[in-house]
Design a protein around this motif. Structure first.
Motif, short mmCIF file in Angstrom:
data_model
loop_
_atom_site.label_atom_id
_atom_site.label_comp_id
_atom_site.label_asym_id
_atom_site.label_seq_id
_atom_site.Cartn_x
_atom_site.Cartn_y
_atom_site.Cartn_z
N VAL A 379 13.64 2.48 -9.61
CA VAL A 379 13.43 3.13 -8.32
C VAL A 379 12.26 4.12 -8.43
N GLY A 380 11.42 4.11 -7.44
CA GLY A 380 10.23 4.96 -7.45
C GLY A 380 8.97 4.20 -7.78
N THR A 381 9.12 2.96 -8.26
CA THR A 381 7.94 2.14 -8.56
C THR A 381 7.31 1.64 -7.26
N VAL A 382 6.06 1.98 -7.05
CA VAL A 382 5.34 1.54 -5.86
C VAL A 382 3.92 1.15 -6.27
N TRP A 383 3.53 -0.04 -5.85
CA TRP A 383 2.14 -0.45 -6.02
C TRP A 383 1.40 -0.24 -4.70
N ILE A 384 0.17 0.25 -4.81
CA ILE A 384 -0.63 0.61 -3.64
C ILE A 384 -2.02 0.02 -3.80
N ALA A 385 -2.58 -0.47 -2.70
CA ALA A 385 -3.95 -0.99 -2.74
C ALA A 385 -4.73 -0.48 -1.53
N ALA A 386 -6.01 -0.31 -1.73
CA ALA A 386 -6.93 0.02 -0.63
C ALA A 386 -8.15 -0.87 -0.78
N ALA A 387 -8.65 -1.35 0.34
CA ALA A 387 -9.80 -2.26 0.31
C ALA A 387 -10.83 -1.83 1.33
N TYR A 388 -12.09 -1.94 0.94
CA TYR A 388 -13.21 -1.70 1.86
C TYR A 388 -14.24 -2.79 1.59
N LYS A 389 -14.39 -3.66 2.57
CA LYS A 389 -15.25 -4.83 2.42
C LYS A 389 -14.80 -5.64 1.20
N ASN A 390 -15.64 -5.76 0.16
CA ASN A 390 -15.27 -6.60 -0.98
C ASN A 390 -14.69 -5.82 -2.16
N GLU A 391 -14.52 -4.52 -1.99
CA GLU A 391 -14.02 -3.71 -3.11
C GLU A 391 -12.56 -3.35 -2.88
N ILE A 392 -11.77 -3.48 -3.93
CA ILE A 392 -10.33 -3.16 -3.85
C ILE A 392 -9.96 -2.23 -5.01
N ARG A 393 -9.20 -1.20 -4.69
CA ARG A 393 -8.67 -0.31 -5.72
C ARG A 393 -7.16 -0.28 -5.62
N THR A 394 -6.51 -0.18 -6.78
CA THR A 394 -5.05 -0.17 -6.81
C THR A 394 -4.55 0.98 -7.68
N MET A 395 -3.29 1.32 -7.49
CA MET A 395 -2.64 2.28 -8.38
C MET A 395 -1.14 2.02 -8.37
N LYS A 396 -0.51 2.44 -9.46
CA LYS A 396 0.93 2.30 -9.58
C LYS A 396 1.56 3.68 -9.55
N GLN A 397 2.49 3.86 -8.67
CA GLN A 397 3.25 5.11 -8.55
C GLN A 397 4.62 4.85 -9.17
N ASP A 398 5.00 5.61 -10.19
CA ASP A 398 6.22 5.24 -10.91
C ASP A 398 7.16 6.41 -11.18
N THR A 399 7.13 7.42 -10.35
CA THR A 399 8.05 8.56 -10.51
C THR A 399 8.97 8.63 -9.31
N ASP A 400 10.27 8.72 -9.57
CA ASP A 400 11.25 8.76 -8.50
C ASP A 400 11.50 10.21 -8.08
N ARG A 401 11.22 10.53 -6.82
CA ARG A 401 11.47 11.86 -6.28
C ARG A 401 12.40 11.80 -5.08
N GLY A 402 13.16 10.72 -4.98
CA GLY A 402 14.00 10.52 -3.80
C GLY A 402 13.28 9.69 -2.76
N ARG A 403 14.04 8.97 -1.96
CA ARG A 403 13.47 7.97 -1.05
C ARG A 403 12.40 8.56 -0.14
N GLU A 404 12.72 9.66 0.53
CA GLU A 404 11.79 10.22 1.50
C GLU A 404 10.47 10.64 0.85
N MET A 405 10.57 11.30 -0.31
CA MET A 405 9.35 11.75 -0.97
C MET A 405 8.60 10.60 -1.61
N ASN A 406 9.32 9.59 -2.10
CA ASN A 406 8.64 8.41 -2.64
C ASN A 406 7.76 7.76 -1.58
N VAL A 407 8.30 7.66 -0.36
CA VAL A 407 7.55 7.04 0.74
C VAL A 407 6.35 7.92 1.13
#
Length: 423
Positions: A379-407
Motif C-alpha cells: 500500500v502506498g505504491t504509486v507510479w506516475i507519468a507526465a508527458a509533453y510531446k515526445n518526452e515522458i518522465r516517470t516516478m515511483k511513490q512508495d511511502t504509505d501515509r494513509g489513503r487521503e495523503m497518498n492520493v
C-alpha cells in the motif's frame, strides 16, 4: 501596547488578537470553522497577530471563562457566533454580564433588521429580539444580516462580538471592524514571503538550512509548512518601516538561490495554478489519465477559473478494462507488469494524449490503501507519468501515509513532473 520579546520578535510594537468561536456545532464537527482562518489572514495584513483561536460551546460559563482569559492575554478579542434569534444564542446576554451592563432596545438596529428581512422572512418576536443590544458598547449595524455587532472597550483593550455566518462576518470585518482597529491601534508592518521546495524531506531540508536559519536577523522568523510532496518555507519579517522589512526579506530570500531548482516558486502559488499559467503562456493543452487518484488531479486543474483554455478532459480508468478500451493500454502490459507499473502509466499517459488530442498529460496508477497491497507492491505504491510531446518522465511513490495523503501526494508529484517538463 506590548513589547514583542515573548514571540521571537525583538523589535517594534505588536498588537495581539485572540479569536473565540462559539457554537456546539463547531465542536462536534457539524460545521467547520472557516472564520478564524479568514480573520487570521486579514488581520495579519494590517499588522495584528492572532496568537490563539478558542472554540467553546453555547454555555455562559464557558464563554465567560474564554473571554476573561483572552482579555488578560490579548489586546483585541474577536468573537463570532451566538447572536441568532433562538434560545441557544446567548452571547449578548453573557457579554452584558461580563461587562456589567444590560440589553436595551435599539430602534436603529430594528430598522436595519426590517430592511434585511424585507420580503424574505416575516417579522416575528424572535427577529425583533435581535434589536436588543448591550447598552454600554458601540453597536454596529450589519448590512447583510439581522445580527448586529457589539464593540466593547475596557482598559485599552477591545472586544468585538460578530455574527458567525461567514459572509456576514466577512462583510462586517472588512467594512467596519478592521478599519476601526487600524484607526485605534498603531501596529508593526508584517511581511511574509513563501518559497516552495521540492525533493526534500522536512528533516533533511532543516539540516541543510540550519546555518542559514541560525544567522537570520532577529526580526525575521522562518516556518516550515510541509504538504505532500513539497515544503513551503515562509519568511516573516516585522518592523516599523515597510521598505526596510521588505529589503531584509529579499536579502534573506536571495540566499536560498544556492538550492537551485529545488526552489521552484516564490509566491506560494498552488501547483494547479502554476501549471495553468505555464500552459496558457505556451498555448498548450493538457489531459489526465487517473486510476488511484480518482479524478482528483482533473478536479484541481478545473478548480482554476479559465482552465477551459488549456484543460481538454480526463479519463478515470479505475479498472483494467477501461485502461485497455479508452487509453489503449495493452493487455500484455497489464498481464506481465500489472496495473501498478511504470510501463502501464507510460501507456496511460500516451493514451490520454492520443484520445483527448492534447500536447501534454499526466497519469497515475497505484494502491492508495488501506488495503490491496502485496509484498511486491505494498500500500502506498504509486507510479506516475507526465508527458509533453515526445518526452515522458516517470516516478515511483512508495511511502504509505494513509489513503487521503497518498492520493494528494501522487497528484502533487504528477504536477511537479509536468512542471519540470514544461519548464
Amino acid at each position: 501596547m506590548k513589547e514583542v520579546s515573548n514571540y521571537n520578535y525583538l523589535i517594534g510594537i505588536s498588537m495581539f488578537a485572540e479569536i473565540i468561536t462559539i457554537g456546539d456545532e463547531l465542536l462536534i464537527g457539524q460545521v467547520v470553522d472557516t472564520n478564524s482562518a479568514w480573520m487570521g489572514r486579514e488581520l495579519n495584513k494590517v499588522g495584528i497577530e492572532v496568537i490563539r483561536v478558542v472554540s467553546v460551546r453555547d454555555r455562559a460559563d464557558e464563554i465567560t471563562e474564554a473571554v476573561d482569559d483572552a482579555m488578560n492575554r490579548a489586546d483585541i478579542v474577536l468573537m463570532t457566533g451566538g447572536l441568532g434569534p433562538t434560545k441557544d444564542d446567548i452571547t449578548k446576554q453573557t457579554l452584558c454580564a461580563y461587562f456589567d451592563t444590560e440589553l436595551v432596545f435599539s430602534e436603529e438596529v430594528f430598522e436595519n433588521i426590517k430592511r434585511v428581512l424585507a420580503s424574505k422572512i416575516p417579522m416575528n418576536a424572535l427577529n425583533k429580539s435581535q434589536a436588543m443590544v448591550p447598552k454600554d458598547c458601540l453597536v454596529i449595524n450589519n448590512r447583510v444580516g439581522s445580527a448586529s455587532v457589539s464593540w466593547f472597550e475596557k482598559n485599552g483593550k477591545v472586544l468585538v462580538s460578530m455574527p458567525g455566518v461567514p459572509q456576514e462576518m466577512i462583510t462586517v470585518m472588512s467594512e467596519e471592524v478592521i478599519p476601526r482597529l487600524r484607526q485605534k491601534f498603531d501596529t508593526d508592518v508584517i511581511i511574509h514571503k513563501t518559497f516552495t521546495v521540492k525533493n526534500y524531506p522536512e528533516s533533511v531540508l532543516a539540516e541543510k538550512l540550519e546555518s542559514w536559519e541560525e544567522a537570520l536577523p532577529k526580526s525575521i522568523k522562518l516556518a516550515y509548512l510541509p504538504k505532500p510532496g513539497i515544503i513551503r518555507l515562509r519568511l516573516t519579517g516585522r518592523g516599523r518601516d515597510k521598505e526596510e522589512v521588505q529589503s531584509q526579506i529579499s536579502v534573506e530570500g536571495c540566499k536560498l538561490k544556492y538550492m537551485g531548482d529545488a526552489v521552484f516558486d516564490e509566491e506560494d502559488t498552488p501547483l494547479e495554478i502554476l501549471i495553468g499559467n505555464l500552459l496558457r503562456e505556451k498555448n498548450l493543452t493538457v489531459s489526465t489519465a487517473e486510476s488511484c487518484t480518482g479524478g482528483s488531479i482533473a478536479a484541481k486543474l478545473t478548480s482554476v477559473p479559465g482552465s477551459s483554455d488549456y484543460f481538454k478532459g480526463g479519463i478515470v480508468a479505475y479498472s483494467n478494462e477501461i485502461k485497455e478500451s479508452l487509453l489503449g493500454v495493452s493487455s500484455e502490459t497489464l498481464k506481465k507488469q500489472g496495473a501498478v507499473s511504470e510501463e502501464t502509466v507510460i501507456e496511460m499517459v500516451k493514451g490520454a494524449m492520443k484520445a483527448l488530442k492534447t500536447d501534454c498529460a499526466v497519469s497515475t496508477s497505484g494502491i492508495a490503501g488501506p488495503s490491496g497491497g502485496t509484498k511486491e507492491k505494498p500500500v502506498g505504491t504509486v507510479w506516475i507519468a507526465a508527458a509533453y510531446k515526445n518526452e515522458i518522465r516517470t516516478m515511483k511513490q512508495d511511502t504509505d501515509r494513509g489513503r487521503e495523503m497518498n492520493v494528494e501526494r501522487a497528484g502533487n508529484n504528477a504536477f511537479l513532473l509536468l512542471l519540470d517538463l514544461l519548464k
